[in-house]
Design a protein around this motif. Structure first.
Motif, PDB file in Angstrom:
ATOM      1  N   LYS A  54       0.832  -1.220   0.000  1.00  0.00           N
ATOM      2  CA  LYS A  54       0.000   0.000   0.000  1.00  0.00           C
ATOM      3  C   LYS A  54       0.860   1.261   0.000  1.00  0.00           C
ATOM      4  O   LYS A  54       0.430   2.312  -0.464  1.00  0.00           O
ATOM      5  CB  LYS A  54      -0.918   0.034   1.226  1.00  0.00           C
ATOM      6  CG  LYS A  54      -1.803  -1.170   1.388  1.00  0.00           C
ATOM      7  CD  LYS A  54      -2.947  -1.150   0.439  1.00  0.00           C
ATOM      8  CE  LYS A  54      -3.860  -2.341   0.700  1.00  0.00           C
ATOM      9  NZ  LYS A  54      -4.749  -2.610  -0.395  1.00  0.00           N
ATOM     10  N   LEU A  55       2.076   1.176   0.535  1.00  0.00           N
ATOM     11  CA  LEU A  55       2.945   2.353   0.666  1.00  0.00           C
ATOM     12  C   LEU A  55       4.008   2.456  -0.422  1.00  0.00           C
ATOM     13  O   LEU A  55       4.824   3.366  -0.398  1.00  0.00           O
ATOM     14  CB  LEU A  55       3.642   2.334   2.037  1.00  0.00           C
ATOM     15  CG  LEU A  55       2.752   2.427   3.263  1.00  0.00           C
ATOM     16  CD1 LEU A  55       3.596   2.298   4.519  1.00  0.00           C
ATOM     17  CD2 LEU A  55       1.974   3.726   3.271  1.00  0.00           C
ATOM     18  N   LYS A  56       3.999   1.540  -1.387  1.00  0.00           N
ATOM     19  CA  LYS A  56       5.100   1.481  -2.360  1.00  0.00           C
ATOM     20  C   LYS A  56       5.221   2.733  -3.225  1.00  0.00           C
ATOM     21  O   LYS A  56       6.273   2.993  -3.794  1.00  0.00           O
ATOM     22  CB  LYS A  56       4.975   0.242  -3.232  1.00  0.00           C
ATOM     23  CG  LYS A  56       3.792   0.270  -4.172  1.00  0.00           C
ATOM     24  CD  LYS A  56       3.707  -1.010  -4.963  1.00  0.00           C
ATOM     25  CE  LYS A  56       2.458  -0.991  -5.824  1.00  0.00           C
ATOM     26  NZ  LYS A  56       2.235  -2.235  -6.494  1.00  0.00           N
ATOM     27  N   ARG A  57       4.175   3.552  -3.312  1.00  0.00           N
ATOM     28  CA  ARG A  57       4.247   4.761  -4.138  1.00  0.00           C
ATOM     29  C   ARG A  57       4.871   5.949  -3.416  1.00  0.00           C
ATOM     30  O   ARG A  57       5.102   6.989  -4.008  1.00  0.00           O
ATOM     31  CB  ARG A  57       2.842   5.145  -4.621  1.00  0.00           C
ATOM     32  CG  ARG A  57       2.285   4.167  -5.617  1.00  0.00           C
ATOM     33  CD  ARG A  57       1.024   4.700  -6.253  1.00  0.00           C
ATOM     34  NE  ARG A  57       0.533   3.775  -7.234  1.00  0.00           N
ATOM     35  CZ  ARG A  57      -0.476   2.935  -7.041  1.00  0.00           C
ATOM     36  NH1 ARG A  57      -1.092   2.916  -5.885  1.00  0.00           N
ATOM     37  NH2 ARG A  57      -0.865   2.131  -8.003  1.00  0.00           N
ATOM     38  N   LEU A  58       5.133   5.805  -2.118  1.00  0.00           N
ATOM     39  CA  LEU A  58       5.769   6.880  -1.363  1.00  0.00           C
ATOM     40  C   LEU A  58       7.215   7.078  -1.821  1.00  0.00           C
ATOM     41  O   LEU A  58       7.840   6.140  -2.313  1.00  0.00           O
ATOM     42  CB  LEU A  58       5.782   6.547   0.130  1.00  0.00           C
ATOM     43  CG  LEU A  58       4.476   6.668   0.896  1.00  0.00           C
ATOM     44  CD1 LEU A  58       4.676   6.187   2.329  1.00  0.00           C
ATOM     45  CD2 LEU A  58       3.960   8.088   0.885  1.00  0.00           C
ATOM     46  N   PRO A  59       7.763   8.286  -1.635  1.00  0.00           N
ATOM     47  CA  PRO A  59       9.198   8.468  -1.873  1.00  0.00           C
ATOM     48  C   PRO A  59       9.998   7.509  -0.985  1.00  0.00           C
ATOM     49  O   PRO A  59       9.550   7.131   0.107  1.00  0.00           O
ATOM     50  CB  PRO A  59       9.445   9.928  -1.460  1.00  0.00           C
ATOM     51  CG  PRO A  59       8.117  10.586  -1.629  1.00  0.00           C
ATOM     52  CD  PRO A  59       7.097   9.541  -1.284  1.00  0.00           C
ATOM     53  N   LYS A  60      11.167   7.115  -1.447  1.00  0.00           N
ATOM     54  CA  LYS A  60      11.947   6.059  -0.804  1.00  0.00           C
ATOM     55  C   LYS A  60      12.202   6.337   0.677  1.00  0.00           C
ATOM     56  O   LYS A  60      12.027   5.449   1.516  1.00  0.00           O
ATOM     57  CB  LYS A  60      13.277   5.888  -1.541  1.00  0.00           C
ATOM     58  CG  LYS A  60      14.103   4.752  -1.027  1.00  0.00           C
ATOM     59  CD  LYS A  60      15.386   4.592  -1.799  1.00  0.00           C
ATOM     60  CE  LYS A  60      16.199   3.450  -1.232  1.00  0.00           C
ATOM     61  NZ  LYS A  60      17.489   3.321  -1.855  1.00  0.00           N
TER      62      LYS A  60
ATOM     63  N   GLY B 132      -5.326  -1.558  13.121  1.00  0.00           N
ATOM     64  CA  GLY B 132      -6.366  -1.578  12.091  1.00  0.00           C
ATOM     65  C   GLY B 132      -5.847  -2.311  10.862  1.00  0.00           C
ATOM     66  O   GLY B 132      -4.768  -2.892  10.862  1.00  0.00           O
ATOM     67  N   SER B 133      -6.623  -2.261   9.810  1.00  0.00           N
ATOM     68  CA  SER B 133      -6.230  -2.964   8.585  1.00  0.00           C
ATOM     69  C   SER B 133      -5.014  -2.290   7.954  1.00  0.00           C
ATOM     70  O   SER B 133      -4.750  -1.108   8.207  1.00  0.00           O
ATOM     71  CB  SER B 133      -7.393  -2.970   7.588  1.00  0.00           C
ATOM     72  OG  SER B 133      -7.566  -1.681   7.047  1.00  0.00           O
ATOM     73  N   PRO B 134      -4.259  -3.006   7.112  1.00  0.00           N
ATOM     74  CA  PRO B 134      -3.125  -2.373   6.419  1.00  0.00           C
ATOM     75  C   PRO B 134      -3.550  -1.155   5.594  1.00  0.00           C
ATOM     76  O   PRO B 134      -2.818  -0.171   5.509  1.00  0.00           O
ATOM     77  CB  PRO B 134      -2.580  -3.495   5.531  1.00  0.00           C
ATOM     78  CG  PRO B 134      -2.971  -4.751   6.223  1.00  0.00           C
ATOM     79  CD  PRO B 134      -4.306  -4.455   6.858  1.00  0.00           C
ATOM     80  N   GLN B 135      -4.749  -1.196   5.003  1.00  0.00           N
ATOM     81  CA  GLN B 135      -5.233  -0.060   4.221  1.00  0.00           C
ATOM     82  C   GLN B 135      -5.452   1.161   5.117  1.00  0.00           C
ATOM     83  O   GLN B 135      -5.060   2.270   4.775  1.00  0.00           O
ATOM     84  CB  GLN B 135      -6.535  -0.418   3.497  1.00  0.00           C
ATOM     85  CG  GLN B 135      -7.086   0.705   2.630  1.00  0.00           C
ATOM     86  CD  GLN B 135      -6.172   1.045   1.467  1.00  0.00           C
ATOM     87  OE1 GLN B 135      -5.775   0.172   0.723  1.00  0.00           O
ATOM     88  NE2 GLN B 135      -5.834   2.317   1.321  1.00  0.00           N
ATOM     89  N   GLU B 136      -6.067   0.943   6.288  1.00  0.00           N
ATOM     90  CA  GLU B 136      -6.288   2.058   7.222  1.00  0.00           C
ATOM     91  C   GLU B 136      -4.964   2.627   7.708  1.00  0.00           C
ATOM     92  O   GLU B 136      -4.801   3.851   7.804  1.00  0.00           O
ATOM     93  CB  GLU B 136      -7.123   1.587   8.414  1.00  0.00           C
ATOM     94  CG  GLU B 136      -8.558   1.249   8.077  1.00  0.00           C
ATOM     95  CD  GLU B 136      -9.287   0.570   9.224  1.00  0.00           C
ATOM     96  OE1 GLU B 136     -10.525   0.520   9.158  1.00  0.00           O
ATOM     97  OE2 GLU B 136      -8.633   0.086  10.168  1.00  0.00           O
ATOM     98  N   ALA B 137      -4.031   1.746   8.018  1.00  0.00           N
ATOM     99  CA  ALA B 137      -2.715   2.203   8.485  1.00  0.00           C
ATOM    100  C   ALA B 137      -1.994   2.988   7.392  1.00  0.00           C
ATOM    101  O   ALA B 137      -1.409   4.041   7.653  1.00  0.00           O
ATOM    102  CB  ALA B 137      -1.871   1.012   8.928  1.00  0.00           C
TER     103      ALA B 137
END
Length: 195
Positions: A13-19, A49-54
């Protein structure tokens, strides 16, 4: 769900964040699970909570942090804009409103990019034509002193205007990015306050 599955889903879910932001978020959650220990793993997952919520919470928190900091350089500014756009897209609002917002933001950025590209082309042309004009003046120095002086003057003026517009373009880009980050941060802050 165990810690391994939770972390894999969160990373996806977080892979689009800057490194740097991605690594900081993953490290925080790894430490969180390490402090909870194996015996409290299920409780830690329930608290998070769920990975999406986090992931949505991480992105919104990062966007708010970026909106409070002044832009120090272009890379950080672009990272901040990207995180803020991700936060806006993660907001639980009606789909039509989201679509209109994304289209408006994309249009504004395309317009700003086009304007900055045009300024860049003008800057490059001035910077290139200045020295070329000076060199051209030296090629005609033996034939005509007035033409030489004209070419020399035009070359210096073009070089000066090119340098000035380069500084101006940098200043405008920095201010625009700072304003965009602040504005988007306010939007996210208002959305979070409305929960």
């Amino acid at each position: 769900m165990n810690k391994q599955e939770y972390m894999e889903q969160l990373k996806a879910k977080l892979k689009r964040l800057p490194k740097e932001d991605f690594e900081r978020a993953v490290e925080y959650y790894e430490e969180y699970f390490a402090e909870a220990g194996l015996e409290n793993e299920e409780r830690a997952i329930a608290d998070l909570g769920s990975p999406q919520e986090a992931a949505d919470q991480i992105i919104c928190d990062m966007a708010l942090n970026y909106s409070k900091e002044p832009v120090k350089n272009m890379k950080k500014g672009m990272d901040a804009l990207w995180v803020i756009l991700l936060a806006i897209c993660a907001a639980p609002i009606a789909l039509p409103f989201l679509l209109v917002g994304v289209v408006l933001v994309a249009t504004a950025f395309i317009l700003a990019f086009t304007l900055l590209l045009a300024l860049l082309i003008v800057t490059v042309c001035a910077m290139v034509s200045g020295p070329i004009s000076v060199i051209a003046g030296f090629t005609v120095i033996t034939k005509s002193i007035p033409v030489f002086l004209t070419c020399l003057g035009m070359g210096f003026v073009a070089t000066g205007l090119g340098a000035l517009s380069t500084y101006g373009m940098y200043y405008v880009c920095k201010k625009f990015i700072s304003w965009a980050i602040y504005s988007f941060g306010k939007m996210i802050q208002n959305r979070m306050g409305g929960r």
